[in-house]
Design a protein around this motif. Structure first.
Motif, PDB file in Angstrom:
ATOM      1  N   GLY A  60       0.786  -1.222   0.000  1.00 18.75           N
ATOM      2  CA  GLY A  60       0.000   0.000   0.000  1.00 18.75           C
ATOM      3  C   GLY A  60       0.817   1.270   0.000  1.00 18.75           C
ATOM      4  O   GLY A  60       0.264   2.375  -0.097  1.00 18.75           O
ATOM      5  N   ALA A  61       2.136   1.161   0.078  1.00 16.82           N
ATOM      6  CA  ALA A  61       2.969   2.362   0.150  1.00 16.82           C
ATOM      7  C   ALA A  61       2.981   3.119  -1.177  1.00 16.82           C
ATOM      8  O   ALA A  61       3.166   4.326  -1.213  1.00 16.82           O
ATOM      9  CB  ALA A  61       4.401   1.994   0.547  1.00 16.82           C
ATOM     10  N   ASN A  62       2.787   2.406  -2.294  1.00 15.58           N
ATOM     11  CA  ASN A  62       2.724   3.045  -3.616  1.00 15.58           C
ATOM     12  C   ASN A  62       3.918   3.958  -3.878  1.00 15.58           C
ATOM     13  O   ASN A  62       3.790   5.166  -4.056  1.00 15.58           O
ATOM     14  CB  ASN A  62       1.416   3.832  -3.777  1.00 15.58           C
ATOM     15  N   GLY A  63       5.082   3.374  -3.885  1.00 18.34           N
ATOM     16  CA  GLY A  63       6.277   4.145  -4.194  1.00 18.34           C
ATOM     17  C   GLY A  63       6.589   5.163  -3.119  1.00 18.34           C
ATOM     18  O   GLY A  63       6.607   4.854  -1.928  1.00 18.34           O
ATOM     19  N   PHE A  64       6.788   6.402  -3.562  1.00 16.11           N
ATOM     20  CA  PHE A  64       7.144   7.465  -2.620  1.00 16.11           C
ATOM     21  C   PHE A  64       5.927   8.193  -2.041  1.00 16.11           C
ATOM     22  O   PHE A  64       6.092   9.152  -1.276  1.00 16.11           O
ATOM     23  CB  PHE A  64       8.049   8.486  -3.322  1.00 16.11           C
ATOM     24  N   SER A  65       4.719   7.757  -2.396  1.00 13.21           N
ATOM     25  CA  SER A  65       3.523   8.468  -1.946  1.00 13.21           C
ATOM     26  C   SER A  65       3.429   8.538  -0.433  1.00 13.21           C
ATOM     27  O   SER A  65       3.095   9.585   0.135  1.00 13.21           O
ATOM     28  CB  SER A  65       2.263   7.804  -2.518  1.00 13.21           C
ATOM     29  N   ALA A  66       3.704   7.431   0.248  1.00 11.52           N
ATOM     30  CA  ALA A  66       3.609   7.420   1.712  1.00 11.52           C
ATOM     31  C   ALA A  66       4.633   8.370   2.323  1.00 11.52           C
ATOM     32  O   ALA A  66       4.338   9.079   3.298  1.00 11.52           O
ATOM     33  CB  ALA A  66       3.815   6.002   2.242  1.00 11.52           C
ATOM     34  N   LEU A  67       5.837   8.396   1.767  1.00 15.18           N
ATOM     35  CA  LEU A  67       6.865   9.321   2.260  1.00 15.18           C
ATOM     36  C   LEU A  67       6.410  10.767   2.086  1.00 15.18           C
ATOM     37  O   LEU A  67       6.514  11.579   3.024  1.00 15.18           O
ATOM     38  CB  LEU A  67       8.178   9.087   1.506  1.00 15.18           C
ATOM     39  N   SER A 142       6.280  17.825  -9.489  1.00 12.49           N
ATOM     40  CA  SER A 142       4.961  18.444  -9.632  1.00 12.49           C
ATOM     41  C   SER A 142       3.875  17.529  -9.068  1.00 12.49           C
ATOM     42  O   SER A 142       2.959  17.990  -8.366  1.00 12.49           O
ATOM     43  CB  SER A 142       4.680  18.746 -11.101  1.00 12.49           C
ATOM     44  N   ALA A 143       3.976  16.236  -9.365  1.00 13.60           N
ATOM     45  CA  ALA A 143       2.997  15.276  -8.840  1.00 13.60           C
ATOM     46  C   ALA A 143       3.048  15.234  -7.313  1.00 13.60           C
ATOM     47  O   ALA A 143       2.004  15.197  -6.643  1.00 13.60           O
ATOM     48  CB  ALA A 143       3.273  13.883  -9.412  1.00 13.60           C
ATOM     49  N   ALA A 144       4.248  15.261  -6.753  1.00 12.99           N
ATOM     50  CA  ALA A 144       4.396  15.242  -5.294  1.00 12.99           C
ATOM     51  C   ALA A 144       3.766  16.481  -4.668  1.00 12.99           C
ATOM     52  O   ALA A 144       3.096  16.409  -3.630  1.00 12.99           O
ATOM     53  CB  ALA A 144       5.867  15.148  -4.918  1.00 12.99           C
ATOM     54  N   ALA A 145       3.964  17.630  -5.310  1.00  6.11           N
ATOM     55  CA  ALA A 145       3.391  18.874  -4.785  1.00  6.11           C
ATOM     56  C   ALA A 145       1.866  18.805  -4.773  1.00  6.11           C
ATOM     57  O   ALA A 145       1.217  19.291  -3.831  1.00  6.11           O
ATOM     58  CB  ALA A 145       3.863  20.052  -5.622  1.00  6.11           C
ATOM     59  N   LYS A 146       1.274  18.211  -5.801  1.00  6.54           N
ATOM     60  CA  LYS A 146      -0.183  18.077  -5.850  1.00  6.54           C
ATOM     61  C   LYS A 146      -0.688  17.108  -4.789  1.00  6.54           C
ATOM     62  O   LYS A 146      -1.701  17.362  -4.130  1.00  6.54           O
ATOM     63  CB  LYS A 146      -0.611  17.613  -7.245  1.00  6.54           C
ATOM     64  N   ILE A 147       0.011  16.001  -4.592  1.00  4.63           N
ATOM     65  CA  ILE A 147      -0.417  15.014  -3.612  1.00  4.63           C
ATOM     66  C   ILE A 147      -0.318  15.575  -2.198  1.00  4.63           C
ATOM     67  O   ILE A 147      -1.094  15.219  -1.307  1.00  4.63           O
ATOM     68  CB  ILE A 147       0.413  13.720  -3.784  1.00  4.63           C
ATOM     69  N   LYS A 206       3.430   8.649 -10.939  1.00  2.16           N
ATOM     70  CA  LYS A 206       4.709   9.320 -11.147  1.00  2.16           C
ATOM     71  C   LYS A 206       5.620   9.184  -9.924  1.00  2.16           C
ATOM     72  O   LYS A 206       6.823   9.449 -10.013  1.00  2.16           O
ATOM     73  CB  LYS A 206       4.484  10.793 -11.472  1.00  2.16           C
ATOM     74  N   LEU A 207       5.054   8.757  -8.797  1.00  7.59           N
ATOM     75  CA  LEU A 207       5.857   8.542  -7.591  1.00  7.59           C
ATOM     76  C   LEU A 207       6.189   7.069  -7.395  1.00  7.59           C
ATOM     77  O   LEU A 207       6.731   6.698  -6.351  1.00  7.59           O
ATOM     78  CB  LEU A 207       5.102   9.071  -6.366  1.00  7.59           C
ATOM     79  N   ASP A 208       5.866   6.220  -8.356  1.00 11.32           N
ATOM     80  CA  ASP A 208       6.238   4.812  -8.263  1.00 11.32           C
ATOM     81  C   ASP A 208       7.744   4.658  -8.222  1.00 11.32           C
ATOM     82  O   ASP A 208       8.490   5.487  -8.761  1.00 11.32           O
ATOM     83  CB  ASP A 208       5.682   4.027  -9.443  1.00 11.32           C
ATOM     84  N   LEU A 209       8.185   3.553  -7.663  1.00 14.29           N
ATOM     85  CA  LEU A 209       9.631   3.303  -7.552  1.00 14.29           C
ATOM     86  C   LEU A 209      10.279   3.125  -8.909  1.00 14.29           C
ATOM     87  O   LEU A 209      11.471   3.426  -9.069  1.00 14.29           O
ATOM     88  CB  LEU A 209       9.888   2.069  -6.684  1.00 14.29           C
ATOM     89  N   VAL A 210       9.523   2.668  -9.885  1.00 14.92           N
ATOM     90  CA  VAL A 210      10.123   2.375 -11.196  1.00 14.92           C
ATOM     91  C   VAL A 210       9.995   3.552 -12.149  1.00 14.92           C
ATOM     92  O   VAL A 210      10.382   3.452 -13.294  1.00 14.92           O
ATOM     93  CB  VAL A 210       9.449   1.140 -11.844  1.00 14.92           C
TER      94      VAL A 210
END
Length: 213
Positions: A60-67, A142-147, A206-210
């Motif tokens: 459920g962490a979905n890449g860097f989303s949880a961080l 940009s995706a991180a800023a929106k999330i 866009k925050l996925d690890l890959v």
């Protein structure tokens, strides 16, 4: 006394990590989470914890989303990634998203101890190879800023949508009505600047690890 949070879904690794941390920091008190929901509870219970050790591969962490989400809600909590991934680009991306360090799971006890003490002293620690590469792309930042604009409940809904769950399933899991889930999705799409669920999932992706481009 040092309060430290460990978030990893593998009990054997948590046990090994706990042993190394205890030897490095004799006065440490450790709280553990084996899933993201438990981690969020711990962070609320111990908002003044000195450090969080976070595994990127927790379900459920979905890449860097949880961080990104944790750094938004609790900017005072230093986060160090402890991961089996050893790609330098991944390490640099973790720093770009707010991590204070990146420790490969292959690191020996001496390296781990040194890294922890450096971060607890206010520094940053990553392997030297992390500085040999580019980090997060402009699109990813940009995706991180929106999330970061999402509320905790909106973030949970987005994670569930990204995992392929339908509104009915999400409503059941969150113990809310489907109308509430739809309202959350409307707000999520507005904040992400998209017009449908697929585009919202692509933003999160866009925050996925890959994802490197």
């Amino acid at each position: 006394m040092t309060e430290l949070l460990i978030a990893d879904d593998h009990p054997l690794f948590r046990e090994a990590l706990r042993g190394v941390v205890t030897r490095a920091l004799p006065d440490v008190v450790i709280y553990e989470a084996d899933q993201l929901t438990r981690l969020y509870e711990l962070v609320e219970l111990y908002p003044d914890a000195d450090l969080l050790l976070l595994d990127l591969d927790m379900p459920g962490a979905n890449g860097f989303s949880a961080l990104v989400h944790l750094r938004t809600l609790h900017p005072q909590l230093p986060v160090v990634i402890v991961s089996a991934h050893e790609d330098p680009t991944l390490m640099q991306r973790a720093l770009d998203h707010g991590a204070m360090g990146f420790i490969p799971k292959s690191a020996d006890a001496a390296t781990l101890s040194f890294a922890l003490k450096q971060v607890l002293d206010g520094g940053i620690w990553v392997p030297d190879q992390a500085y040999t590469t580019q980090g997060a792309s402009t699109d990813e930042r940009s995706a991180a800023a929106k999330i970061r604009e999402l509320t905790p409940q909106q973030f949970r809904v987005l994670q569930m949508v990204a995992a392929g769950q339908l509104n009915k399933q999400i409503a059941y899991d969150l113990n809310v009505s489907e109308a509430t889930v739809k309202a959350h999705m409307t707000a999520i799409m507005r904040k992400l600047g998209v017009s449908n669920r697929t585009q919202a999932v692509l933003i999160a992706g866009k925050l996925d690890l890959v994802h490197y481009s």
